[in-house]
Design a protein around this motif. Sequence first.
Motif, PDB file in Angstrom:
ATOM      1  N   TYR A 176       1.375  49.612  25.559  1.00  0.00           N
ATOM      2  CA  TYR A 176       2.318  49.808  24.456  1.00  0.00           C
ATOM      3  C   TYR A 176       2.402  51.292  24.120  1.00  0.00           C
ATOM      4  CZ  TYR A 176       3.588  50.487  19.555  1.00  0.00           C
ATOM      5  OH  TYR A 176       4.149  50.968  18.398  1.00  0.00           O
ATOM      6  N   ARG A 177       3.623  51.751  23.819  1.00  0.00           N
ATOM      7  CA  ARG A 177       3.840  53.113  23.338  1.00  0.00           C
ATOM      8  C   ARG A 177       4.934  53.079  22.286  1.00  0.00           C
ATOM      9  NH1 ARG A 177       2.262  57.535  21.379  1.00  0.00           N
ATOM     10  NH2 ARG A 177       2.704  59.495  22.449  1.00  0.00           N
ATOM     11  N   ILE A 178       4.678  53.636  21.114  1.00  0.00           N
ATOM     12  CA  ILE A 178       5.678  53.654  20.055  1.00  0.00           C
ATOM     13  C   ILE A 178       6.901  54.450  20.520  1.00  0.00           C
ATOM     14  CG2 ILE A 178       4.663  55.698  18.948  1.00  0.00           C
ATOM     15  CD1 ILE A 178       5.513  54.464  16.242  1.00  0.00           C
ATOM     16  N   ARG A 179       8.068  53.824  20.422  1.00  0.00           N
ATOM     17  CA  ARG A 179       9.302  54.479  20.884  1.00  0.00           C
ATOM     18  C   ARG A 179      10.446  54.323  19.906  1.00  0.00           C
ATOM     19  NH1 ARG A 179       9.541  55.625  26.331  1.00  0.00           N
ATOM     20  NH2 ARG A 179      11.394  56.804  25.705  1.00  0.00           N
ATOM     21  N   ASP A 180      10.399  53.294  19.059  1.00  0.00           N
ATOM     22  CA  ASP A 180      11.537  52.928  18.223  1.00  0.00           C
ATOM     23  C   ASP A 180      11.026  52.641  16.814  1.00  0.00           C
ATOM     24  OD1 ASP A 180      13.430  50.742  17.030  1.00  0.00           O
ATOM     25  OD2 ASP A 180      14.592  51.657  18.653  1.00  0.00           O
ATOM     26  N   SER A 181      11.807  52.983  15.814  1.00  0.00           N
ATOM     27  CA  SER A 181      11.364  52.796  14.433  1.00  0.00           C
ATOM     28  C   SER A 181      11.478  51.347  13.967  1.00  0.00           C
ATOM     29  CB  SER A 181      12.180  53.693  13.500  1.00  0.00           C
ATOM     30  OG  SER A 181      13.564  53.377  13.593  1.00  0.00           O
ATOM     31  N   SER A 182      12.202  50.508  14.706  1.00  0.00           N
ATOM     32  CA  SER A 182      12.404  49.131  14.262  1.00  0.00           C
ATOM     33  C   SER A 182      11.681  48.092  15.107  1.00  0.00           C
ATOM     34  CB  SER A 182      13.908  48.803  14.236  1.00  0.00           C
ATOM     35  OG  SER A 182      14.479  49.012  15.520  1.00  0.00           O
ATOM     36  N   ASN A 183      11.586  48.311  16.449  1.00  0.00           N
ATOM     37  CA  ASN A 183      10.967  47.326  17.331  1.00  0.00           C
ATOM     38  C   ASN A 183       9.941  47.967  18.251  1.00  0.00           C
ATOM     39  OD1 ASN A 183      12.423  44.873  16.608  1.00  0.00           O
ATOM     40  ND2 ASN A 183      14.232  45.885  17.486  1.00  0.00           N
ATOM     41  N   ALA A 184       8.916  47.204  18.582  1.00  0.00           N
ATOM     42  CA  ALA A 184       7.890  47.634  19.528  1.00  0.00           C
ATOM     43  C   ALA A 184       7.970  46.733  20.765  1.00  0.00           C
ATOM     44  CB  ALA A 184       6.504  47.527  18.905  1.00  0.00           C
ATOM     45  N   VAL A 243       4.634  52.154  31.585  1.00  0.00           N
ATOM     46  CA  VAL A 243       4.866  52.021  30.149  1.00  0.00           C
ATOM     47  C   VAL A 243       4.206  53.195  29.434  1.00  0.00           C
ATOM     48  CG1 VAL A 243       4.475  50.597  28.124  1.00  0.00           C
ATOM     49  CG2 VAL A 243       4.959  49.520  30.324  1.00  0.00           C
ATOM     50  N   GLY A 244       4.967  53.950  28.659  1.00  0.00           N
ATOM     51  CA  GLY A 244       4.362  55.077  27.935  1.00  0.00           C
ATOM     52  C   GLY A 244       5.326  56.239  27.801  1.00  0.00           C
ATOM     53  N   GLY A 245       4.801  57.443  27.869  1.00  0.00           N
ATOM     54  CA  GLY A 245       5.618  58.634  27.708  1.00  0.00           C
ATOM     55  C   GLY A 245       5.471  59.244  26.324  1.00  0.00           C
ATOM     56  N   ARG A 246       6.168  60.342  26.120  1.00  0.00           N
ATOM     57  CA  ARG A 246       6.139  61.008  24.812  1.00  0.00           C
ATOM     58  C   ARG A 246       6.948  60.222  23.791  1.00  0.00           C
ATOM     59  NH1 ARG A 246       6.545  65.426  28.419  1.00  0.00           N
ATOM     60  NH2 ARG A 246       4.795  66.874  28.242  1.00  0.00           N
ATOM     61  N   SER A 247       6.618  60.422  22.517  1.00  0.00           N
ATOM     62  CA  SER A 247       7.377  59.770  21.445  1.00  0.00           C
ATOM     63  C   SER A 247       7.481  60.695  20.251  1.00  0.00           C
ATOM     64  CB  SER A 247       6.704  58.463  21.027  1.00  0.00           C
ATOM     65  OG  SER A 247       7.355  57.907  19.900  1.00  0.00           O
ATOM     66  N   ALA A 248       8.718  60.844  19.765  1.00  0.00           N
ATOM     67  CA  ALA A 248       8.939  61.675  18.572  1.00  0.00           C
ATOM     68  C   ALA A 248       8.379  61.012  17.322  1.00  0.00           C
ATOM     69  CB  ALA A 248      10.436  61.925  18.402  1.00  0.00           C
ATOM     70  N   LEU A 249       8.089  59.715  17.391  1.00  0.00           N
ATOM     71  CA  LEU A 249       7.593  58.981  16.231  1.00  0.00           C
ATOM     72  C   LEU A 249       6.078  59.035  16.090  1.00  0.00           C
ATOM     73  CD1 LEU A 249       9.842  55.777  16.459  1.00  0.00           C
ATOM     74  CD2 LEU A 249      10.237  57.864  15.143  1.00  0.00           C
ATOM     75  N   ALA A 250       5.399  59.614  17.078  1.00  0.00           N
ATOM     76  CA  ALA A 250       3.931  59.578  17.087  1.00  0.00           C
ATOM     77  C   ALA A 250       3.339  60.730  16.273  1.00  0.00           C
ATOM     78  CB  ALA A 250       3.413  59.623  18.519  1.00  0.00           C
ATOM     79  N   LYS A 251       3.762  60.856  15.033  1.00  0.00           N
ATOM     80  CA  LYS A 251       3.254  61.915  14.163  1.00  0.00           C
ATOM     81  C   LYS A 251       1.805  61.637  13.779  1.00  0.00           C
ATOM     82  CE  LYS A 251       4.147  64.123   9.696  1.00  0.00           C
ATOM     83  NZ  LYS A 251       4.944  64.075   8.446  1.00  0.00           N
ATOM     84  N   ASP A 252       0.996  62.703  13.684  1.00  0.00           N
ATOM     85  CA  ASP A 252      -0.410  62.603  13.283  1.00  0.00           C
ATOM     86  C   ASP A 252      -1.231  61.722  14.250  1.00  0.00           C
ATOM     87  OD1 ASP A 252       0.002  64.184  10.985  1.00  0.00           O
ATOM     88  OD2 ASP A 252       0.619  62.415   9.827  1.00  0.00           O
TER      89      ASP A 252
END
Length: 509
Positions: A365-373, A418-427
């Motif tokens: 799993y990698r956070i990518r979207d603000s509404s769905n994982a 599955v993965g990569g960078r994410s702009a949502l992965a703050k802190d």
Amino acid sequence: MSYTTQEYLKKILTAKVYDVARETELAFAHTLSTRLNNRIYLKREDNQTVFSFKIRGAYNKMANLHPDALARGVLTASAGNHAQGVAYSAAKLGCHAVIVMPITTPQVKIDAVKTHGGCSVEVVLAGDSYSDAYDHAMRLQTQKGFTFIPPFDDPDVIAGQGTVGMEILRQHPGALHAIFVPIGGGGLAAGVAAYVKSVRPEIRVIGVQSLDSNAMAQSIEKGDRVQLSDVGLFADGTAVKYVGAETFQLCRTFLDEVVLVNTDQLCAAIKDVFQDTRSVLEPSGALSVAGAKIYAENRKLKGKTLVAVTSGANMNFDRLRFVAERAEVGEAREGVFAVTIPEARGSFKRFCELLGNRNVTEFNYRIRDSSNAHIFVGVQIHNRDEATLIAENFEHHGFSTFDLSNDELSKQHIRHMVGGRSALAKDEVLYRFTFPERPSALMKFLSAMNPNWNISLFHYRNQGADYGQILIGIQVPADEMSAFRNFLATLGYHYKDETDNPAYRLFLA
């Protein structure tokens, strides 16, 4: 057929194989027998001197040549195991041998040919399959005048391989339901079937092929030899585009049927044999075991005696990782799913609760979207139907789900991407944890974690050990790092901070 059934029987009974080959064990497979509710015996041709049955046919052909032909030298084309048989026989008989092998042949087989043949052997690599190597060998034969030693389509080769069937009936004179034999070009199946049907016609002889290298199955169905445009290379020892004329006639006459298996089922069969014998078969060597399992399952057999010829063990070590990963799917012990859950705190924990006490084999799993994982998850299952039930349960609780258990792209590639960078992965901080390999370990972690900390990355793959390695990205605000360190100290799991790891910084952060 160039010989009658009785003539083949005589040729098999008088075959000159035991100068170089030995009568291999007919070994009872305890674990596999218990699981299948049938008595499974393994004819251990993987224990021959060259680790396959091919030595029988190669030597029988060469030992029957006129001395003048041996003096001129011999030539063959092979994906590996027949090549080793010819090389070993050439060294034994003191003749020169040129061996053409496909360029796709595993290095372990190329090295083995050179080892067995020594200075008697010259190796030439040409083409992507046996058929390509054969065409090149025919051109060399025209130029050099050597005697060609066919890997399967020759009466003496077929008779040599037929001694496997002779030994099985001698070793097990009692009731036998079926003998399973792998098929590439058909030499082993033709020889075994011709002998068994001559002596014990009530015993079923069943050929087994890969789905992507099924020239014999297609040929029998059509009633004439079919040439495949290409073949799969995982079971390289049976990757034959065009079966022999003689082997086709014998197999069409004597085989009861041909069973087809896929790559995952082959991997599962390799694992099955390892669990019973601690030996590692090559993919082609496990064909008969995979076929016997499918046949027993489809026919709902119980209490029957089945023999599977384990035909070779020239395994490329680099393939073991792939085999181990795919064996669980092939045995229907792993269901693979893509699940969409709300990107909200607590959803991850709720999803894990739905898994219950099932063992998780993989989690990406990698956070990518603000509404769905979007989660890629593997789950240990007990049968093929259970994967469907799990997917339906996820859907029932509002999690959109795709069952990927039979999707080749997902199993081969997507699970690793599955993965990569994410702009949502703050802190985000990144930690590796060592978890005890038990179903409650992940829930213990989630239950102890502060609900304000969001999991932004998760990767886990069961490696079969007592402890699993898990990589987790967690979003922890800077002013809560002290509380996070206290959480780590009281968790009781070994961990390592990887937040400054350069690989993470390059590809994920």
